[in-house]
Design a protein around this motif. Structure first.
Motif, PDB file in Angstrom:
ATOM      1  N   LEU A  50     -75.512 -34.799  51.166  1.00  9.07           N
ATOM      2  CA  LEU A  50     -75.990 -33.821  52.142  1.00  9.07           C
ATOM      3  C   LEU A  50     -75.004 -33.064  53.037  1.00  9.07           C
ATOM      4  O   LEU A  50     -73.836 -33.232  52.978  1.00  9.07           O
ATOM      5  CB  LEU A  50     -77.028 -34.507  53.041  1.00  9.07           C
ATOM      6  N   ARG A  60     -71.824 -29.916  44.028  1.00  8.36           N
ATOM      7  CA  ARG A  60     -72.543 -30.543  45.126  1.00  8.36           C
ATOM      8  C   ARG A  60     -73.213 -29.493  45.989  1.00  8.36           C
ATOM      9  O   ARG A  60     -74.382 -29.599  46.341  1.00  8.36           O
ATOM     10  CB  ARG A  60     -71.513 -31.311  45.944  1.00  8.36           C
ATOM     11  N   GLU A 112     -77.265 -28.967  46.410  1.00  8.84           N
ATOM     12  CA  GLU A 112     -77.815 -29.197  47.746  1.00  8.84           C
ATOM     13  C   GLU A 112     -78.457 -27.933  48.297  1.00  8.84           C
ATOM     14  O   GLU A 112     -79.510 -27.970  48.913  1.00  8.84           O
ATOM     15  CB  GLU A 112     -76.687 -29.663  48.670  1.00  8.84           C
ATOM     16  N   CYS A 149     -79.216 -36.587  49.405  1.00  9.43           N
ATOM     17  CA  CYS A 149     -79.303 -35.326  50.107  1.00  9.43           C
ATOM     18  C   CYS A 149     -80.602 -35.209  50.866  1.00  9.43           C
ATOM     19  O   CYS A 149     -81.530 -35.973  50.693  1.00  9.43           O
ATOM     20  CB  CYS A 149     -79.115 -34.166  49.150  1.00  9.43           C
TER      21      CYS A 149
END
Lengths: 257, 272
Positions: free
Chosen positions: A81, A137, A141, A253
């Motif tokens: 996250l 990533r 996200e 996340c």
């Protein structure tokens, strides 16, 4: 449905939260390690169930372990996250210059450079030869956010229907579909004369070597996409090809509604 | 509910489970709007809320603490109530109880109140560290922890408290000069006397009647909870190529501490 967790699950989660993102191999190794350390049974193919159990307990806190695919080499990454950035690929010069136009907060050039370095370190950006791109990533996200905020500009891969930043584009001006590099490798594998799946024009770009992309594992790719504010594609629309090649990674996340 | 009414309720009702905080002092200025509700108040409060609402609030508290704890600075109850709990303050004890349970069951972490006077919480790892082996996925390590470990080792081997000069001299020998800016740690003195202290890894206390003023270092509460004295002794043994048992006093301390924590561990596992 809430499942009972053991210390193995907890260690897995703690490690993942600390490290942010892992690839499939690392996730499997970690799964094995966590189970061994806490004397829990570890069935090699049950990684997804293991993660699902953790997710069931994370869900009330709007958190989740998610997986996704790297644009660069087709590895699927699970990821983690926090904050964001902008733009598909930008040169460092462009980025530094763009800080001049920022109105809400003034950033000095040195601060920008420092920030960029940190973002790369924390795996939100990738840097290659002075060009910055969003990391896997970041894309995973931020996908719902990106799809909403950049609705008109965002490019979508014709094969797997995920957001495409690094991709090949059909040269036909009236077609212009985009395909991820790894998706190109998969789709055009073995074809003597590659043709655009949408308009049938000759596909002029170099077909990446499949060997450098992940080889398909037998594992199903299940994208746990809960709570998005944007449009998310349903699994049924994905092509078979995309479903087959799935290497998975894990991260945690936020999935706030 | 007015402030006065709440106070009288607390005083007249049955003893609350936690440290009672019914009298507001100068120090608790910022905590002034919050007094620990009684158990009957909590019960009544819960009746007015749906389970979903309480769960949601618990989730928010958990997230808040997770994020705040990243900096390793203790979370103040006052901040928690002001920014997260807000209108749910009447059921605060219940929410904290559930948050603690979530931390243990989902994350393997323990939410501990390290300061029952000023009401501050830290998150500590609840997983059994003794069984830990090298992980295939290495967690990113903070170089400052190496620095801390050296300091904690010195303090422990010297019986639990040392004058600050010993620490500065030890570090100088390791080429970490508190007087100079360090490549990795920056302002070394600030990291040790300010950052580590705020994070509760160290205590930096003035020695009375010293002129010029001198301070001494002790282990902080977080270190007590997070760092294994057994590991330090083990490390010392390797460093000096001696049996850890040769330091009888420290060895004894390690093993009485281990006995205490293992009984703690077994009792917490029963609650799962």
């Amino acid at each position: 449905m809430s499942r009972l967790l053991g210390d193995g699950h907890r260690r897995f989660l703690q490690t993942l939260m600390a490290v942010g993102i892992t690839d499939e191999q690392e996730a499997r190794a970690l799964y094995q390690h966590c189970c061994d350390t806490h004397k829990m049974q570890c069935i090699p193919d049950k990684l997804d169930e293991f993660i699902e159990a953790i997710n069931s307990r994370l869900q009330p806190m709007f958190m989740q372990i998610r997986k996704g695919m790297s644009e660069e080499n087709g590895h699927q990454y699970y990821l983690d996250l926090i904050v964001s950035s902008e733009n598909g690929s930008a040169s460092s010069t462009d980025i530094l210059n763009s800080t001049d136009t920022m109105t809400s907060k003034k950033l000095k050039k040195s601060e920008t450079e420092h920030l960029l370095t940190r973002l790369v370190q924390d795996k939100w950006l990738c840097e290659r030869r002075g060009e910055y791109t969003l990391s896997t990533r970041c894309i995973i996200e931020m996908e719902p956010y990106i799809r909403t905020m950049y609705q008109d500009q965002v490019k979508v891969c014709h094969i797997c229907h995920n957001i495409a930043f690094q991709c090949q584009i059909c040269e036909n001006p009236s077609c212009g579909i985009k395909i991820h590099n790894p998706c190109v490798a998969r789709y055009f594998k073995g074809r003597v004369e590659p043709r655009c799946p949408a308009c049938d024009d000759f596909w002029p770009h170099e077909i990446p070597d499949r060997a450098h992309m992940t080889s398909p594992s037998s594992q199903q790719g299940s994208m746990n996409r809960t709570a998005s504010t944007g449009i998310t594609s349903s699994p049924t629309r994905r092509s078979e090809a995309a479903r087959d090649s799935t290497r998975v990674l894990v991260g945690v996340c936020s999935c706030r509604k | 509910m007015t402030q006065r009414k709440r106070l009288s309720n607390v005083q007249s009702s049955s003893q609350s489970k936690r440290q009672s905080n019914s009298f507001m002092t100068q120090e608790e200025d910022e905590d002034a709007t919050f007094t620990q509700p009684s158990t009957s108040q909590v019960q009544r409060g819960l009746e007015k809320l749906t389970p979903a609402q309480v769960d949601q609030k618990t989730a928010e508290v958990v997230q808040y603490i997770l994020v705040k704890d990243q900096k390793k600075i203790p979370v103040r109850r006052a901040d928690l109530v002001k920014h997260v709990v807000k209108d749910y303050r009447t059921v605060y004890p219940e929410i904290i109880k559930r948050a603690m349970r979530t931390f243990e069951q989902v994350f393997g972490l323990k939410l501990v109140e390290i300061d029952s006077k000023n009401h501050m919480y830290v998150l500590v790892n609840n997983l059994d560290a003794s069984t830990a082996r090298p992980s295939p996925v290495e967690r990113p390590s903070n170089p400052k922890m190496g620095l801390l470990f050296v300091i904690l080792s010195v303090i422990f081997m010297k019986g639990g408290v040392v004058r600050e000069n010993l620490i500065w001299n030890t570090l100088k020998k390791l080429r970490v000069d508190p007087g100079q800016r360090h490549e990795e740690f920056g302002d070394v003195r600030k990291v040790i006397t300010d950052e580590f202290v705020r994070q509760r890894y160290l205590e930096y206390v003035r020695i009375p009647h010293t002129e010029p003023v001198e301070y001494e270092f002790r282990w902080g509460q977080r270190s007590d909870m997070e760092v294994s004295k057994a590991q330090i002794l083990e490390f010392m043994g390797q460093l000096h190529e001696q049996d850890p048992r040769s330091w009888t006093q420290q060895y004894r301390e390690v093993h009485s501490a281990a006995a205490a924590s293992s009984s703690q561990a077994s009792s917490s596992s029963n609650h799962r």
